[in-house]
Design a protein around this motif. Structure first.
Motif, PDB file in Angstrom:
ATOM      1  N   LEU A 198      -0.157  -7.008   4.326  1.00  0.00           N
ATOM      2  CA  LEU A 198      -0.405  -5.710   3.697  1.00  0.00           C
ATOM      3  C   LEU A 198       0.668  -4.792   4.262  1.00  0.00           C
ATOM      4  N   VAL A 199       1.489  -4.272   3.364  1.00  0.00           N
ATOM      5  CA  VAL A 199       2.708  -3.575   3.779  1.00  0.00           C
ATOM      6  C   VAL A 199       2.631  -2.109   3.367  1.00  0.00           C
ATOM      7  N   GLY A 200       2.829  -1.209   4.314  1.00  0.00           N
ATOM      8  CA  GLY A 200       2.849   0.219   3.991  1.00  0.00           C
ATOM      9  C   GLY A 200       4.271   0.690   3.749  1.00  0.00           C
ATOM     10  N   GLY A 201       4.879   1.243   4.791  1.00  0.00           N
ATOM     11  CA  GLY A 201       6.205   1.872   4.682  1.00  0.00           C
ATOM     12  C   GLY A 201       7.239   1.033   3.944  1.00  0.00           C
ATOM     13  N   ASN A 256       0.868  -1.180   0.000  1.00  0.00           N
ATOM     14  CA  ASN A 256       0.000   0.000   0.000  1.00  0.00           C
ATOM     15  C   ASN A 256       0.906   1.231   0.000  1.00  0.00           C
ATOM     16  N   ILE A 299       0.219   0.403  12.798  1.00  0.00           N
ATOM     17  CA  ILE A 299       0.379   0.932  11.437  1.00  0.00           C
ATOM     18  C   ILE A 299       1.294   2.152  11.446  1.00  0.00           C
ATOM     19  N   GLY A 300       2.387   2.047  10.722  1.00  0.00           N
ATOM     20  CA  GLY A 300       3.301   3.175  10.552  1.00  0.00           C
ATOM     21  C   GLY A 300       4.036   3.575  11.818  1.00  0.00           C
ATOM     22  N   VAL A 343       5.052  -4.288   8.993  1.00  0.00           N
ATOM     23  CA  VAL A 343       5.733  -5.487   8.482  1.00  0.00           C
ATOM     24  C   VAL A 343       7.053  -5.049   7.843  1.00  0.00           C
ATOM     25  N   GLY A 379      -1.292  -6.741   8.719  1.00  0.00           N
ATOM     26  CA  GLY A 379      -0.665  -5.465   8.344  1.00  0.00           C
ATOM     27  C   GLY A 379      -0.356  -4.654   9.581  1.00  0.00           C
TER      28      GLY A 379
HETATM   29  C1  PEP Z   1      -0.734   0.009   5.865  1.00  0.00           C
HETATM   30  O1  PEP Z   1      -0.671   1.090   5.344  1.00  0.00           O
HETATM   31  O2  PEP Z   1      -1.708  -0.717   5.598  1.00  0.00           O
HETATM   32  C2  PEP Z   1       0.340  -0.412   6.778  1.00  0.00           C
HETATM   33  C3  PEP Z   1       0.232  -1.573   7.364  1.00  0.00           C
HETATM   34  O3  PEP Z   1       1.385   0.440   6.946  1.00  0.00           O
HETATM   35  P1  PEP Z   1       2.816   0.111   7.652  1.00  0.00           P
HETATM   36  O4  PEP Z   1       3.309  -1.163   7.047  1.00  0.00           O
HETATM   37  O5  PEP Z   1       3.677   1.276   7.320  1.00  0.00           O
HETATM   38  O6  PEP Z   1       2.558  -0.027   9.107  1.00  0.00           O
END
Ligand code: PEP
Length: 256
Positions: A237-240, A10, A177-178, A219, A216
């Motif tokens: 589900l991976v953000g950063g 993401n 998250i983040g 990760v 998520g």
């Molecule tokens: C996300 O945006 O769904 C997410 C899990 O972000 P992050 O990996 O940066 O915590």
């Protein structure tokens, strides 16, 4: 029951089109020598404005699917600033992230709207990636399980079991998250089992066993192997960490 893992990136509100194309090229390059048969499903979700150029970049690459980070459920009309599913399908988008906590928090999306979006996405033959998860306050109050179950029940209302089996769920504890604070893998697996039981109550055991449920929340390459070793975590589900090709590719490798 073997469920094919999914690693989804993401990209949130990051990257110009040029940067998105560069990142896509980096991921394609990074996976090109990996064994195609053992790859997880790989999904990337750039910003709307980059979808068209990233779709072009992915034309020759069958291993990476394109996702949007949102959609609107109406097919067309006076909905300024929104994007329909036909418009997304036009760009070869196959997945749509919905119910992300940032959309719930900053854009006031509620369970009813998320349910309408899930129905529209499935009607259009696309895959919804439905996010759920608790705040730190809810976790401390001991209502994590009831909260995520309620989010899932509401998101799946009025959807036939034969369609429910196609959805992807992402369990994302909001406090992870983040923040760099990953949820303990066993605990993430426990909550994901609660989600699977909830799906079983709504759609039956056979469907629940088929639904892919991702974790998520911060990760990283260093966390993915342990996360993937859990019985019910079917990917991430991976953000950063999806914003750097090398890190994202390491995460993909960790899911092989
Ligand atoms: C996300 O945006 O769904 C997410 C899990 O972000 P992050 O990996 O940066 O915590």
């Amino acid at each position: 029951m073997s469920r094919k893992p999914i690693i989804a990136g993401n990209w949130k509100m990051h990257n110009t089109t040029k940067e998105s194309v560069e990142l896509t090229k980096g991921i394609i390059e990074g996976i090109k020598d990996l064994n195609k048969d053992s790859l997880p499903e790989i999904v990337i979700a750039p910003v709307f404005t980059s979808l068209c150029s990233v779709a072009c970049e992915l034309k020759e690459c069958k291993e990476i699917a394109l996702s949007s980070q949102n959609c609107y459920y109406e097919p067309k009309g006076a909905f300024t600033g929104e994007i329909s599913l036909d418009m997304l399908k036009d760009l070869n988008v196959t997945n749509v992230i919905i119910g992300h906590s940032e959309r719930r928090q900053y854009f006031k999306e509620d369970d009813e709207m998320i349910n309408k979006k899930a129905i529209a996405i499935l009607e259009n033959g696309l895959t919804p990636i439905i996010c759920c998860g608790e705040t730190l306050e809810q976790r401390e109050m001991g209502v994590t399980d009831s909260h995520v179950s309620s989010q899932i029940v509401k998101a799946l209302e009025n959807i036939e079991p034969s369609e429910i089996e196609k959805v992807v769920i992402a369990y994302e504890p909001i406090w992870a998250i983040g923040t760099g604070k990953t949820c303990d893998s066993q605990e993430a697996n426990r909550v994901i089992k609660v989600i699977r039981n909830t799906i079983a109550q709504v759609a039956g055991n056979a469907v629940a066993e088929k639904v892919r449920i991702l974790y998520g929340g911060s990760v990283k390459p260093s966390t993915i192997v342990e996360q993937m070793a859990q019985s019910d975590i079917d990917g991430a589900l991976v953000g950063g960490a999806s914003l750097k090709a090398e890190d994202f590719v390491e995460i993909i490798k960790g899911a092989m």
